[in-house]
Scaffold this active site. Structure first.
Site, mmCIF file in Angstrom:
data_model
loop_
_atom_site.group_PDB
_atom_site.id
_atom_site.type_symbol
_atom_site.label_atom_id
_atom_site.label_comp_id
_atom_site.label_asym_id
_atom_site.label_seq_id
_atom_site.Cartn_x
_atom_site.Cartn_y
_atom_site.Cartn_z
ATOM 1 C CG ASN A 63 -3.528 -0.953 -12.941
ATOM 2 O OD1 ASN A 63 -3.408 -1.167 -11.726
ATOM 3 N ND2 ASN A 63 -2.810 -1.606 -13.843
ATOM 4 C CG ASP A 116 -1.020 -4.454 -16.992
ATOM 5 O OD1 ASP A 116 -1.735 -3.945 -16.109
ATOM 6 O OD2 ASP A 116 -0.278 -5.432 -16.784
ATOM 7 N NE ARG A 168 -11.274 -13.266 -13.270
ATOM 8 C CZ ARG A 168 -10.141 -13.215 -12.551
ATOM 9 N NH1 ARG A 168 -9.901 -12.170 -11.793
ATOM 10 N NH2 ARG A 168 -9.277 -14.199 -12.605
ATOM 11 C CG ASN A 175 1.640 3.252 -5.861
ATOM 12 O OD1 ASN A 175 1.973 4.291 -6.427
ATOM 13 N ND2 ASN A 175 2.266 2.101 -6.036
ATOM 14 C CG MET A 221 -1.239 -8.043 -6.924
ATOM 15 S SD MET A 221 -0.663 -7.269 -8.456
ATOM 16 C CE MET A 221 0.947 -6.703 -7.997
ATOM 17 N N GLY A 275 0.773 -1.233 0.000
ATOM 18 C CA GLY A 275 0.000 0.000 0.000
ATOM 19 C C GLY A 275 0.808 1.287 0.000
ATOM 20 C CG HIS A 335 1.982 -2.113 -15.445
ATOM 21 N ND1 HIS A 335 1.719 -3.377 -14.940
ATOM 22 C CD2 HIS A 335 2.945 -2.273 -16.375
ATOM 23 C CE1 HIS A 335 2.494 -4.253 -15.555
ATOM 24 N NE2 HIS A 335 3.252 -3.612 -16.422
HETATM 25 C C1 GAR Z 1 3.414 -1.247 -7.369
HETATM 26 O O1 GAR Z 1 4.715 -1.303 -7.881
HETATM 27 C C2 GAR Z 1 2.406 -1.272 -8.504
HETATM 28 O O2 GAR Z 1 2.828 -0.577 -9.642
HETATM 29 C C3 GAR Z 1 2.317 -2.752 -8.762
HETATM 30 O O3 GAR Z 1 2.310 -3.347 -7.493
HETATM 31 C C4 GAR Z 1 3.061 -2.532 -6.600
HETATM 32 C C5 GAR Z 1 2.200 -2.243 -5.388
HETATM 33 O O4 GAR Z 1 2.957 -1.588 -4.416
HETATM 34 N N1 GAR Z 1 1.131 -3.085 -9.494
HETATM 35 C C6 GAR Z 1 1.109 -4.036 -10.417
HETATM 36 O O5 GAR Z 1 2.070 -4.713 -10.703
HETATM 37 C C7 GAR Z 1 -0.229 -4.229 -11.075
HETATM 38 N N2 GAR Z 1 -0.131 -5.122 -12.185
HETATM 39 P P1 GAR Z 1 2.228 -0.855 -3.213
HETATM 40 O O6 GAR Z 1 1.268 -1.883 -2.610
HETATM 41 O O7 GAR Z 1 3.357 -0.521 -2.285
HETATM 42 O O8 GAR Z 1 1.514 0.344 -3.761
#
Ligand code: GAR
Length: 220
Positions: free
Chosen positions: A110, A148, A68, A17, A93, A15, A112
């Site tokens: 999103n 993506d 889903r 981000n 995810m 978390g 990426h």
């Molecule tokens: C981040 O690097 C994000 O870009 C990636 O997961 C991480 C989450 O980090 N997302 C993906 O790969 C989505 N396909 P966080 O939980 O510290 O924000």
């Protein structure tokens, strides 16, 4: 003061981000409020961060649903009940089904950790390194049916260094993720984003036409 956009944030992991967005809401640089944090993982660090910030949280384990679509219907209901206008995936995810997309058309973002369309999917920092790319980075995009593949809002670029490991490159990219995600959301909040086919138009335009990067540098 501008009306604040109500965000629903979906996260499965640590978390960071989410934290950057919480911080931007709190320091006033983002005209948004996080109405709800949703996770499919009761152990997610994102959940602790949300609770610490006093944000409403919801947890549903996807393994308890038949399909889903059933899971997504429940998530959509939770977000709609919280009055969410913009959904942001912050390290969520799970793939999003059409049930979800149809409920929030053009209103799911999103982040990426790669320069799309290069390296969609998982373990993308490692893939960029193994490929020998000289630049890596991150992308905030609207979500569509693909993995993506949706229209790109903002990207940030970082160099790949010769002694990089997956960890060091991921950390360099993550610093930029924390900058670009709040920026993308603020552009949305200001009503400046318009999806035209694959392209996202930003009005008024922000175009640093002369900007360029070379790695290794051209004048070294
Ligand atoms: C981040 O690097 C994000 O870009 C990636 O997961 C991480 C989450 O980090 N997302 C993906 O790969 C989505 N396909 P966080 O939980 O510290 O924000």
């Amino acid at each position: 003061m501008a009306r604040k956009v109500r965000i629903g944030a979906l996260a499965s992991g640590g978390g960071t981000n989410l934290q950057a967005i919480i911080d931007a809401c709190q320091n006033g640089s983002l005209d948004a409020e996080i109405a709800l944090v949703f996770t499919n993982n009761p152990e997610a660090g994102a959940l602790k961060r949300a609770r610490k910030a006093g944000i409403a949280c919801s947890v549903l384990d996807h393994r308890e649903f038949q399909s889903r679509e059933d899971f997504d219907r429940a998530v959509v209901q939770t977000l709609q009940d919280a009055g969410v206008e913009l959904v942001i995936l912050a390290g969520f995810m799970r793939l999003i089904s059409e049930v979800f997309l149809d409920a929030f058309p053009g209103r799911i973002m999103n982040i990426h950790p790669a320069l799309l369309p290069a390296f969609p999917g998982l373990h993308v920092q490692r893939k960029a390194l193994e490929y020998g790319a000289r630049f890596a980075g991150c992308t905030v995009h609207f979500v569509d049916k693909g993995v993506d593949t949706g229209p790109i809002i903002i990207q940030a670029v970082v160099p790949v260094l010769d002694d990089d490991t997956e960890e060091s490159l991921s950390a360099r990219i993550l610093v930029q993720e924390h900058r670009v995600y709040p920026r993308a959301i603020q552009l949305f909040a200001e009503g400046r984003l318009q999806i035209e086919g694959r392209r996202v138009r930003i009005s008024p335009p922000l175009t640093p036409a002369e900007a360029s990067l070379a790695n290794p540098p051209l004048d070294a």
